[in-house]
Design a protein around this motif. Structure first.
Motif, mmCIF file in Angstrom:
data_model
loop_
_atom_site.group_PDB
_atom_site.id
_atom_site.type_symbol
_atom_site.label_atom_id
_atom_site.label_comp_id
_atom_site.label_asym_id
_atom_site.label_seq_id
_atom_site.Cartn_x
_atom_site.Cartn_y
_atom_site.Cartn_z
ATOM 1 N N GLU A 1 16.302 42.448 55.718
ATOM 2 C CA GLU A 1 16.241 41.244 54.912
ATOM 3 C C GLU A 1 17.653 40.939 54.404
ATOM 4 O OE1 GLU A 1 11.790 41.650 53.028
ATOM 5 O OE2 GLU A 1 13.448 42.687 52.042
ATOM 6 N N TYR A 2 17.801 39.792 53.761
ATOM 7 C CA TYR A 2 19.107 39.398 53.251
ATOM 8 C C TYR A 2 19.065 39.279 51.739
ATOM 9 C CZ TYR A 2 20.698 38.455 57.974
ATOM 10 O OH TYR A 2 21.065 38.595 59.289
ATOM 11 N N GLU A 3 20.200 39.609 51.114
ATOM 12 C CA GLU A 3 20.307 39.454 49.670
ATOM 13 C C GLU A 3 20.042 38.008 49.272
ATOM 14 O OE1 GLU A 3 23.574 42.672 48.131
ATOM 15 O OE2 GLU A 3 24.308 40.786 48.934
ATOM 16 N N HIS A 4 19.494 37.827 48.074
ATOM 17 C CA HIS A 4 19.265 36.471 47.589
ATOM 18 C C HIS A 4 20.570 35.769 47.241
ATOM 19 C CE1 HIS A 4 14.728 36.515 46.470
ATOM 20 N NE2 HIS A 4 14.953 36.963 47.681
ATOM 21 N N ARG A 5 21.546 36.541 46.758
ATOM 22 C CA ARG A 5 22.769 35.875 46.336
ATOM 23 C C ARG A 5 23.601 35.470 47.546
ATOM 24 N NH1 ARG A 5 24.486 41.202 44.549
ATOM 25 N NH2 ARG A 5 26.076 42.038 45.929
ATOM 26 N N ARG A 6 24.324 34.392 47.383
ATOM 27 C CA ARG A 6 25.256 33.898 48.392
ATOM 28 C C ARG A 6 26.657 33.996 47.805
ATOM 29 N NH1 ARG A 6 20.513 30.880 48.865
ATOM 30 N NH2 ARG A 6 19.949 30.298 50.995
ATOM 31 N N ARG A 7 27.586 34.575 48.541
ATOM 32 C CA ARG A 7 28.927 34.799 48.010
ATOM 33 C C ARG A 7 29.956 33.984 48.778
ATOM 34 N NH1 ARG A 7 29.296 41.183 48.117
ATOM 35 N NH2 ARG A 7 27.952 40.860 49.914
ATOM 36 N N TYR A 8 30.976 33.567 48.058
ATOM 37 C CA TYR A 8 32.041 32.781 48.670
ATOM 38 C C TYR A 8 33.342 33.120 47.953
ATOM 39 C CZ TYR A 8 34.142 28.810 51.114
ATOM 40 O OH TYR A 8 34.906 28.015 51.937
ATOM 41 N N LEU A 9 34.379 33.457 48.723
ATOM 42 C CA LEU A 9 35.685 33.815 48.168
ATOM 43 C C LEU A 9 36.566 32.578 48.060
ATOM 44 C CD1 LEU A 9 36.057 37.075 50.216
ATOM 45 C CD2 LEU A 9 36.071 36.984 47.717
ATOM 46 N N VAL A 10 37.225 32.443 46.917
ATOM 47 C CA VAL A 10 38.076 31.290 46.645
ATOM 48 C C VAL A 10 39.442 31.796 46.216
ATOM 49 C CG1 VAL A 10 38.391 29.231 45.230
ATOM 50 C CG2 VAL A 10 36.095 29.902 45.956
ATOM 51 N N ASN A 11 40.497 31.128 46.680
ATOM 52 C CA ASN A 11 41.863 31.479 46.307
ATOM 53 C C ASN A 11 42.230 30.744 45.023
ATOM 54 O OD1 ASN A 11 44.607 31.988 46.079
ATOM 55 N ND2 ASN A 11 44.994 31.766 48.269
ATOM 56 N N PRO A 12 42.369 31.468 43.898
ATOM 57 C CA PRO A 12 42.684 30.792 42.628
ATOM 58 C C PRO A 12 44.036 30.092 42.619
ATOM 59 C CG PRO A 12 41.873 33.022 42.255
ATOM 60 C CD PRO A 12 42.180 32.906 43.717
ATOM 61 N N ARG A 13 44.961 30.527 43.492
ATOM 62 C CA ARG A 13 46.252 29.831 43.562
ATOM 63 C C ARG A 13 46.058 28.396 44.042
ATOM 64 N NH1 ARG A 13 51.284 32.652 44.514
ATOM 65 N NH2 ARG A 13 51.158 34.839 43.882
ATOM 66 N N GLU A 14 45.101 28.220 44.943
ATOM 67 C CA GLU A 14 44.855 26.892 45.524
ATOM 68 C C GLU A 14 43.817 26.116 44.734
ATOM 69 O OE1 GLU A 14 43.840 24.999 49.949
ATOM 70 O OE2 GLU A 14 43.743 27.164 49.592
ATOM 71 N N TYR A 15 42.802 26.808 44.223
ATOM 72 C CA TYR A 15 41.720 26.163 43.483
ATOM 73 C C TYR A 15 41.465 26.930 42.183
ATOM 74 C CZ TYR A 15 40.634 23.643 47.795
ATOM 75 O OH TYR A 15 40.696 22.854 48.919
ATOM 76 N N PRO A 16 42.180 26.619 41.114
ATOM 77 C CA PRO A 16 41.942 27.307 39.838
ATOM 78 C C PRO A 16 40.602 26.938 39.207
ATOM 79 C CG PRO A 16 43.553 25.563 39.563
ATOM 80 C CD PRO A 16 43.300 25.660 41.030
ATOM 81 N N THR A 17 39.991 25.846 39.681
ATOM 82 C CA THR A 17 38.682 25.424 39.186
ATOM 83 C C THR A 17 37.752 25.187 40.360
ATOM 84 O OG1 THR A 17 39.612 24.375 37.211
ATOM 85 C CG2 THR A 17 37.429 23.665 37.885
ATOM 86 N N VAL A 18 36.539 25.700 40.249
ATOM 87 C CA VAL A 18 35.507 25.487 41.260
ATOM 88 C C VAL A 18 34.431 24.597 40.640
ATOM 89 C CG1 VAL A 18 33.644 26.587 42.551
ATOM 90 C CG2 VAL A 18 35.917 27.623 42.508
ATOM 91 N N LYS A 19 33.996 23.605 41.403
ATOM 92 C CA LYS A 19 32.929 22.727 40.942
ATOM 93 C C LYS A 19 31.846 22.653 42.007
ATOM 94 C CE LYS A 19 31.968 18.150 38.986
ATOM 95 N NZ LYS A 19 32.541 16.841 38.577
ATOM 96 N N LEU A 20 30.613 22.898 41.604
ATOM 97 C CA LEU A 20 29.473 22.838 42.513
ATOM 98 C C LEU A 20 28.591 21.666 42.114
ATOM 99 C CD1 LEU A 20 28.521 26.636 42.643
ATOM 100 C CD2 LEU A 20 30.119 25.387 44.086
ATOM 101 N N VAL A 21 28.419 20.730 43.022
ATOM 102 C CA VAL A 21 27.566 19.565 42.803
ATOM 103 C C VAL A 21 26.512 19.564 43.894
ATOM 104 C CG1 VAL A 21 27.461 17.054 42.596
ATOM 105 C CG2 VAL A 21 29.517 18.288 41.858
ATOM 106 N N GLY A 22 25.250 19.513 43.524
ATOM 107 C CA GLY A 22 24.254 19.605 44.573
ATOM 108 C C GLY A 22 22.843 19.346 44.123
#
Length: 542
Positions: free
Chosen positions: A215-236
């Protein structure tokens, strides 16, 4: 942060110590029963190397130039081994050795994952030019995106190199607490819209780890480079029986994991709760500071195990409180759960779960949360992830502290219940009854606001096994009978907070009508009661 552990102790006979530098093991700084972790700490989840993982080791001279004989030397993880009771992790280079050349006056750095394009590059260059993969749904691409390195090159010490490996990216962990459709196999869709940053951040590009059960974990992970994106925004949008829209913004820093939870429809209505008006009640936190919550907490009227969404494996005996399908009884005890588990700690030998204690706990290396960490609103929060869903969750230790200061506690009676549903040998008994107290908790600001707590003690079982002469666990805890319900006239309630000082322990509420405490020494695998809460106006859901 954990010291980077890598060494092959057999290399000593292959060269002279004056000419070679050994990549040396450093034991993890936690004094508990956790193997040394060989990557780094990721602000809530510990990670370790796997067979075949590759790192690069580079030496630089006093002018910052890469030294030819120590230019991006590739090392491959081989295995862990125990020598004289210490655990070492073996990394070998292409020559089969666990060392690099020693050059006078040089400093060195290691990084992960290895890539030949960093030949001739120093640490600052690698950190500045590293990019993550846009599509990270495969383990290979997720790994390629997970840069780890020390903050700066280090000097050798006594012929050895010891690195502290830090995550240079930030991890966004998405959890949707109602993701399975009613058929139990299909996933309800989650869609991220334009306006999400990074722009390549889509649900299809997130990584879900495969479990041993396939089976697969429920959580979904994504790595972000803080140098390029100091802020992450999720709209959905969440798609259940109807559409539910969301927007979430988080400022990120390197080396941190940010758990972002999107709530499905609650299976227990929020009206089954009471606002005890604790928002601005001063209390003393674990650091000795006088603070307030600053947010409303709605306390459920009854314990987990008493909702219609849950079902005991066996019906209670006649005249016992509660019901097999949950009775919404505000005075009933409900059921017992271990910290970070989403199934009951019920043990009758007939449910397929054989006993309590370290040997049967799913997270024996205590990797779910570090010292002082939290499982609040994650897939490990039993109220949030499994049963009540929506914004229901485990209380924090501070929310219990605010309750202690802002409420009165009154013993209003007791009730007896058989141990039919909790077989054990507590007090040498396998039959009989337990007596539980009922505590009325009333808001000091508004006496018309009150809830009831049942005491219930805790469910304890096999003790954590001792280590033998070889440093390995003995089976001293195996086969022991469940100790049953211990101290039933005192309340033991789980918080979402890990202990700040003992890795294998949690912080929990410990109280009766006359004394209310927060203890920090509850074993993670001990079964305790759960009182769900939710916060309608809390700004930070991390």
């Amino acid at each position: 942060m954990l010291a980077f552990a890598a060494c092959n102790r057999d290399d000593a006979e292959l060269s002279e110590s004056q000419e070679r530098l050994y990549i040396s093991a450093a034991l993890q700084p936690f004094p508990e029963d956790v193997l040394p972790q060989t990557r780094a700490a990721n602000h809530g989840f510990l990670t370790s190397f796997e067979e075949g993982d590759e790192i690069g080791v580079t030496g630089v001279d006093a002018n910052g130039n890469v030294i030819d004989v120590c230019n991006n030397v590739r090392f491959v993880y081989q295995q862990s081994e125990t020598v004289d009771g210490d655990t070492w992790s073996s990394f070998l280079n292409d020559r089969g050795y666990g060392f690099v050349e020693k050059v006078s006056g040089a400093t060195y750095f290691a990084y992960y994952p290895y890539d030949r394009k960093w030949d001739g590059k120093n640490l600052d260059y690698i950190t500045a030019h590293f990019t993550v993969e846009e599509d990270q749904h495969t383990k290979e691409n997720f790994t390629k995106s997970d840069l780890m390195a020390p903050d700066e090159p280090i000097y050798p010490n006594a012929g050895e190199l010891r690195f502290v490996m830090n995550h240079k990216m930030a991890t966004i962990s998405i959890f949707y607490n109602n993701e399975w459709a009613p058929d139990g196999t299909a996933l309800y869709p989650i869609t991220l819209f334009s306006g999400t940053t990074p722009t390549g951040f889509t649900i299809a590009h997130t990584y879900r780890s495969q479990l041993p059960t396939n089976e697969y974990e429920h959580r979904r992970r994504y790595l972000v480079n803080p140098r390029e994106y100091p802020t992450v925004k999720l709209v959905g949008r969440l798609e259940e029986s109807s559409y539910r829209y969301f927007s979430h913004t988080v400022d990120i820093e390197p080396g941190h994991l940010y758990s972002v939870s999107f709530e499905g429809e609650p299976s227990v209505p929020y009206t089954d709760g009471v606002d005890l008006e604790l928002d601005d009640v001063p209390f003393v936190d674990k650091n000795g500071n006088t603070v307030t919550l600053g947010h409303t907490v709605i306390w459920s009227k009854y314990n987990l195990g008493e909702s219609a969404a849950e079902k005991y494996p066996f019906a209670p005996a006649a005249n016992d409180k509660g019901g097999q399908n949950g009775g919404k009884d505000p005075e009933a005890r409900g059921d017992y759960y271990a910290w970070a588990t989403t199934f009951t700690q019920y043990d009758n030998g007939l449910t397929g779960y054989n006993g309590y204690g370290y040997n049967n706990y799913f997270d024996k290396e205590y990797m779910v949360a570090p010292l002082g960490g939290t499982i609040k609103e994650t897939e490990y929060d039993v109220a949030h992830a499994k049963w009540w869903r929506g914004k229901w969750r485990l209380p924090t230790e501070n929310e219990f502290r605010a309750m202690y200061e802002g409420c009165t506690f009154e013993d209003i009676g007791s009730y007896s219940e058989t141990n039919t549903r909790y077989i054990g040998d507590y007090g040498g008994r396998t039959k009989g009854t337990y007596r539980f107290n009922i505590i009325k908790v009333t808001s000091k600001k508004n006496p018309e606001k009150f809830i009831y707590f049942s005491t219930g003690g805790y469910l304890d079982g096999t003790v954590e096994p001792e280590r033998g002469e070889d440093g390995q666990y003995t089976d001293s805890g195996d086969g022991k009978k469940n100790a049953g319900i211990v101290n039933p006239t005192t309340a033991y309630y789980l918080s979402s907070s890990a202990s700040p000082t003992i890795l294998r322990c949690i912080s929990y509420a410990f109280f009766n009508a006359s004394s209310q405490l927060i203890n920090i020494n509850g074993s993670r695998y001990t079964g305790m009661l759960v009182r769900p809460v939710y916060s309608p106006n809390e700004n930070n859901n991390q």
